[in-house]
Design a protein around this motif. Structure first.
Motif, PDB file in Angstrom:
ATOM      1  N   THR A  27      30.126  54.961  69.460  1.00 49.56           N
ATOM      2  CA  THR A  27      30.201  56.308  68.901  1.00 49.56           C
ATOM      3  C   THR A  27      30.192  57.346  70.021  1.00 49.56           C
ATOM      4  O   THR A  27      30.975  58.300  70.016  1.00 49.56           O
ATOM      5  CB  THR A  27      29.004  56.544  67.970  1.00 49.56           C
ATOM      6  N   ASP A  36      34.019  56.381  62.147  1.00 49.34           N
ATOM      7  CA  ASP A  36      32.886  55.597  62.614  1.00 49.34           C
ATOM      8  C   ASP A  36      32.495  54.504  61.627  1.00 49.34           C
ATOM      9  O   ASP A  36      32.380  54.750  60.431  1.00 49.34           O
ATOM     10  CB  ASP A  36      31.692  56.538  62.861  1.00 49.34           C
ATOM     11  N   GLU A  37      32.300  53.310  62.140  1.00 45.35           N
ATOM     12  CA  GLU A  37      31.845  52.162  61.354  1.00 45.35           C
ATOM     13  C   GLU A  37      32.774  51.851  60.188  1.00 45.35           C
ATOM     14  O   GLU A  37      32.344  51.686  59.040  1.00 45.35           O
ATOM     15  CB  GLU A  37      30.395  52.385  60.901  1.00 45.35           C
TER      16      GLU A  37
HETATM   17 MG   LIG Z   1      27.859  54.203  66.262  1.00 47.15          MG
END
Ligand SMILES: [Mg+2]
Ligand SMILES: Nc1ncnc2c1ncn2[C@@H]1O[C@H](COP(=O)(O)OP(=O)(O)OP(=O)(O)O)[C@@H](O)[C@H]1O
Lengths: 379, 290
Positions: free
Chosen positions: B50, B135-136
């Protein structure tokens, strides 16, 4: 095809050749990747070998496994010269073609049917005949019944998959309100939301993990069970499948109806010590350790198909299953022996497993397998 | 924008922003900028995936738009939604006006009533390309992935009531995944790929040093060496780099200049996050790791 960098004349040619080389060895490299590679390797990336390698790696790979394979291929193509390269003729690669000499008993079971056979066999058997075959123990199926049974199994499994899928879709009515449509309609009522439109409920994706015992004692059952697993895959797109005997093999990617044959031969080729006993505990442990992180997320249903006849340490079965059960929504164990009159789960491994199992049922004939539909549909 | 004609320039620029990148990651970022292709970063938790996107946006001096994925994430949360309250109000206000229903409809399904979610924001940036962090992604479901595929190929979004909106400035896209499930091949093929692993001793020391410049050299070396050994155990929750930083920070806050028995006992909870793991490491004792 140019096999190595030294055989090519320009960097462009080498990169194109390397792309082909990588593709033929199992990396998913297409025209786009080749173009990207050509476009990116200029300037700084051309003058530094490490950067050059990194760049191609970033473009050609899509998983840690790819990256490991890439490292090997890179050395082979760019850094090995012809004298120290061991030429391996006809070496098929990665998921490549199947070697001919596979375990005969398994290939026999495969019998190599295609979907056309299923069509042709449609009216082989009448209703009574179907009923009889549905309840016959797989291990008692003789030569004559094998073909019609396979046809019926294929048909019933398919129907089951369709029903399971459909059931998930039929839930409009009580879903959340579709504001966009409702507001649009309310325009003609001066903004009063009189007609409510609803969205279909988002069916929650249920994941399924199947662990199939393919050890010697399961021989008679393995083939039908595998076909069954294929059918389940049609419903559970996120299905993960493993087979085990003395070691565990992941077969999720191989699992396509028209490639059953390949799966069977692959399994028999890879499972060393085919008849060298069954290590259920160790295999479940491997599963939990090696794949648990990746596959046991979001509480999946875990389906184990095994007779529980274990030659390893039975305590291990309990321990491993405990770990799995903690993270699974449900552990279902289908045991072909359970269909036998008078069978009691006394075998050590099976005993040890019982406390961690939510559903324990038989799996010795078609009917019992189809039962699973009910268990899965309200899971 | 500064030109990044060499990955080394990127390593340098990231270091100035307190991010330690190795040559491979720098090359991946270099290609992201050069080919304008999305970059998929995979790796275990807490290794700086991230953070890569955050620091990239600083580097390019551009806006960072972040879409955090979760199970059930849908188009309304990721792309756009109509502002229904505002629409209802408008309908009420127009009550009695002599506009036709078609006109009213056109009016309330317009820019002013549109709530832009991250993906739409990322293609309607006004001055320059933003960094879009997805993200993710492994936490979202497959339907969403399929939608994303379209967005990443065409960089346009179609809204039934308004037509198609095309990107004014194509965003730089970074996707991250912990690999809790496999992403589709189709998506992966649209992306550059890099795997960030746990850092080795030297890299991890460099990271901690960047984040905690005042740390005593001996403490730094000890802490990181311990963590590297913990990662060899079968832990239920592997410590990531952020845990290493946390641990070093707690030790510093408590005034320790080295990791002795007491320090070890007292602070184990900031590096290991599960009771089971703590028990395991305790039972082996500090001696097993020094
Ligand atoms: Mg992350
Ligand atoms: N290479 C690095 N340089 C500087 N700091 C780093 C580096 N790697 C990790 N960190 C630190 O570790 C913390 C965790 O990183 P980050 O949140 O980016 O991890 P992640 O890989 O996204 O993890 P998750 O998978 O849990 O989301 C960051 O806040 C940062 O302080």
């Amino acid at each position: 095809m140019k096999k190595q960098a030294f055989e090519t004349k320009s960097i462009t040619e080498s990169i194109v050749a390397f792309s082909q080389f990588a593709r033929s060895h199992g990396l998913n490299v297409g025209i786009q990747e080749t173009q990207d590679a050509l476009q990116s390797v200029s300037g700084a990336l051309l003058t530094n070998a490490a950067l050059f390698k990194n760049a191609l790696k970033t473009i050609f790979c899509a998983s840690p496994e790819d990256r490991r394979l890439f490292d090997r291929l890179f050395v082979l193509f760019w850094e090995t010269n012809p004298t120290d390269l061991v030429v391996r003729k006809n070496k098929t690669t990665v998921q490549g073609a199947v070697e001919k000499k596979a375990n005969p008993s398994i290939v026999m079971l495969g019998r190599g049917k295609t979907d056309e056979d299923a069509e042709a066999g449609k009216n082989v058997s009448g209703a009574n005949e179907t009923e009889r075959l549905k309840t016959t123990d797989f291990s008692k199926i003789g030569e004559i019944d094998a073909d019609p049974l396979e046809t019926i199994a294929r048909k019933l499994f398919k129907e089951m998959a369709v029903r399971l899928r459909r059931r998930r879709k039929e839930t409009r009515r009580n879903g959340p309100i579709n504001l966009r449509r409702t507001i649009r309609r309310s325009l003609s009522y001066g903004g009063e939301p009189i007609d409510l439109f609803r969205k279909a409920h988002r069916p929650k994706k249920q994941r399924l993990i199947v662990l199939l015992d393919v050890s010697g004692s399961m021989d008679k059952y393995s083939f039908y069970l595998l076909r069954f697993v294929c059918a389940l895959r049609e419903h559970f797109r996120q299905l993960e499948a493993f087979v085990f005997s003395t070691s565990l093999i992941r077969i999720s990617k191989l699992l396509q109806p028209n490639r059953l044959e390949l799966v069977l031969t692959t399994i028999s080729r890879q499972a060393d010590n085919w008849s060298g006993g069954t290590k259920i505990g160790a295999c479940l442990e491997t599963f939990a350790e090696q794949y648990g992180k990746q596959t046991l997320n979001g509480s999946p249903i875990v389906l184990i198909l095994s007779d529980g006849l274990d030659t390893g340490d039975p305590n291990l079965v309990g321990e491993a299953l405990f770990k799995i059960q903690k993270r699974a929504k449900k552990v279902i164990w289908l045991n072909p022996l359970k269909g036998m009159k008078g069978y009691e789960p006394l075998a050590g491994g099976m005993q040890a497993a019982l406390p961690w199992i939510d559903v324990f049922q038989s799996a010795h004939n078609l009917e019992s397998l189809l039962e699973l539909e009910n268990i899965l549909s309200d899971a | 924008m500064q030109a990044f004609e060499h990955p080394d320039v990127i390593i340098q620029a990231l270091a100035e922003r307190n991010y330690v990148a190795d040559e491979e990651l720098a090359t991946a970022l270099f290609l992201l900028l050069k080919l304008q292709k999305p970059l998929l970063l995979e790796g275990p938790p807490g290794v700086g995936k991230t953070e890569t996107a955050l620091v990239l946006s600083e580097l390019l001096d551009t806006e960072l738009i972040r879409l955090q994925c979760y199970e059930g994430l849908d188009v309304n949360a990721a792309v756009y939604e109509w502002n229904y309250q505002k629409q209802l109000l408008s309908i009420k206000l127009q009550e009695g006006s002599d506009r036709s229903i078609q006109e009213k409809e056109k009016h309330i399904f317009n820019h002013d009533y549109l709530l832009k979610r991250p993906l739409l924001q990322s293609i309607t940036a006004e001055t320059k390309s933003p960094v879009l962090l997805i993200d993710e992604l492994d936490r979202s479901d497959e339907e969403f992935e399929a939608y994303l595929l379209e967005l990443l190929s065409a960089f346009q979004v179609s809204i039934p009531e308004m037509g198609t909106l095309k990107a004014t400035h194509k965003p730089y896209v970074v996707l991250t995944s912990n690999r809790t499930r496999e992403l589709s091949d189709a998506l992966k093929r649209r992306c550059l790929y890099h795997w960030i692993d746990y850092p080795d001793l030297a890299k991890e020391m460099a990271i901690v040093k960047k984040r905690l410049p005042d740390i005593e050299p001996q403490l730094l070396e000890q802490v990181v060496a311990f963590v590297q050994k913990f990662r060899l155990l079968k832990l239920s929750k592997m410590p990531g780099v952020s845990e290493t930083i946390d641990w070093a920070e707690s030790l510093m806050a408590l005034g320790y200049r080295e990791v002795n028995d007491r320090a070890f006992e007292q602070t184990l909870g900031s590096i290991l996050k599960s009771a089971e793991d703590i028990r395991q490491v305790r039972s082996e004792g500090i001696g097993a790791f020094s």
